[in-house]
Design an enzyme around this catalytic site. Structure first.
Site, short mmCIF file in Angstrom:
data_model
loop_
_atom_site.label_atom_id
_atom_site.label_comp_id
_atom_site.label_asym_id
_atom_site.label_seq_id
_atom_site.Cartn_x
_atom_site.Cartn_y
_atom_site.Cartn_z
CD GLU A 46 -2.22 1.33 3.02
OE1 GLU A 46 -1.55 0.69 3.84
OE2 GLU A 46 -3.21 1.92 3.14
CG ASN A 106 -4.79 4.14 0.54
OD1 ASN A 106 -3.97 3.59 -0.14
ND2 ASN A 106 -4.63 3.92 1.71
CE LYS A 123 -6.99 1.36 3.93
NZ LYS A 123 -5.85 1.82 4.61
CD GLU A 142 -5.17 4.70 6.01
OE1 GLU A 142 -4.83 3.84 6.76
OE2 GLU A 142 -5.49 4.41 4.92
CB CYS A 168 -4.18 -1.50 4.43
SG CYS A 168 -3.14 -1.54 6.18
CG ASN A 193 1.97 1.35 4.61
OD1 ASN A 193 2.92 2.04 4.65
ND2 ASN A 193 1.53 1.14 3.52
#
Ligand code: ING
Length: 309
Positions: A46, A106, A123, A142, A168, A193
């Site tokens: 990611e 993302n 994402k 995020e 993720c 991550n």
């Protein structure tokens, strides 16, 4: 036999001061190692091009946007696309996407062995928070820097198989895998991550985080009779540790390869997509066994609705 010789390209730390050129050079080196081992597909983490910038509280949008890519491929990443194509190697790459309309995602893309971008995933499950949280040992912003993805969980036909993507936090949610399982997915590829410690629970350290990583990925693979490849960006970035533990898990839920370091490390495994057939035609033959008349809460409700007192 439909073999994908899969290379999981775990990456070690990327410091805030590292340039994309330095990072791409490391990624190309991993790709060369993968080629030498006969890989036909490579999976990167990611947000593979930069440090995990959502740990930093930023208010200046220009500074935030400096962590994003406005097009893909671009000058920095074109060497990856060209070399993968010359190697006949499919590729999965995660990066921060800034669209021409100014939307921030993302994102990860799937490139086939002929170098064609087959699919894009954004994402869905964004962890963390959107405002500075002084209670936390470190930030995880995020929800501040990305919109929730608008792609859903598609499955694409590529190089003779059925492939899907996640990113993720998505790997912790069973819905992620089941939506792809209901499209017949044979291999899910994802990057992550993951901080080594829980910013809200100091005694939850790397051992527990690695356990939850295995648990989530193994369950997703087993319960949908598919391969799952999970690739870490790991190591200590500007003092902030992230777990390694990259995995290749087979359709029986067994770990067939696991990273040992928190550095750039390559795992290579011959994944036979036909190994998904037995599970999909027996214990997880969805059309024979699922009872959807009892599942409506899963899409009718967001949070918990308690039984009446
Ligand atoms: N990172 C972490 C992850 O889901 C996290 C955030 C860690 C959430 C542990 C909950 C528990 O692996 C990203 N980038 O989603």
């Amino acid at each position: 036999m439909r073999i994908v010789t899969l290379a999981a390209a775990q990456m070690g730390a990327i410091q805030r001061s590292d340039s994309r050129k330095q990072v791409v050079a490391r990624m190309l080196d991993l790709m060369d190692q993968a080629k030498a081992k006969g890989a036909t597909m490579i999976v990167y983490p990611e947000l593979a091009l930069t440090t995990f910038f959502p740990r930093w509280y930023m208010e200046d949008q220009a500074e935030v946007d400096s962590w994003f890519e406005r097009e893909m491929p671009n000058a920095d990443t074109l060497p990856l696309f060209e070399r993968a194509k010359s190697y006949g190697m499919a590729m999965n790459l995660g990066y921060a996407e800034l669209t021409p309309e100014g939307r921030h995602f993302n994102t990860a893309i799937l490139v086939d062995r002929s170098g064609r971008i087959v699919g894009k995933y954004r994402k869905t499950h964004l962890p963390g928070h959107s405002e500075f949280d002084p209670e936390r040992a470190f930030q995880h912003l995020e929800k501040r820097y990305f919109e929730p993805g608008d792609t859903g969980f598609p499955v694409w036909r590529m190089d003779g198989g059925l492939f899907g993507m996640a990113i993720c936090n998505d790997r912790r949610w069973p819905e992620t895998y089941r939506v792809m399982g209901l499209q017949g997915v044979e291999m899910v590829v994802l990057g992550y991550n993951t901080p080594s410690v829980n910013s809200q629970k100091a005694d939850e350290g790397p051992e527990k985080r690695l356990f939850h990583n295995r648990l989530s990925v193994q369950a997703g693979a087993y319960q949908n009779a598919c391969w799952v490849v999970a690739v870490a960006k790991s190591g200590v970035e500007d003092g902030f540790p992230m777990i390694g533990g990259s995995l290749i898990v087979n359709p029986d839920g067994e770990i067939v390869a696991e990273a040992k370091t928190e550095e750039d490390e390559l795992l290579v495994h011959a994944c036979d997509l036909d190994d998904t057939v037995f599970g999909k035609s027996t214990i997880f033959d969805f059309k024979r066994h699922r009872r959807i008349e009892h599942y409506s809460r899963i899409t009718d409700q967001v949070g918990v609705v308690l039984p009446p007192e």
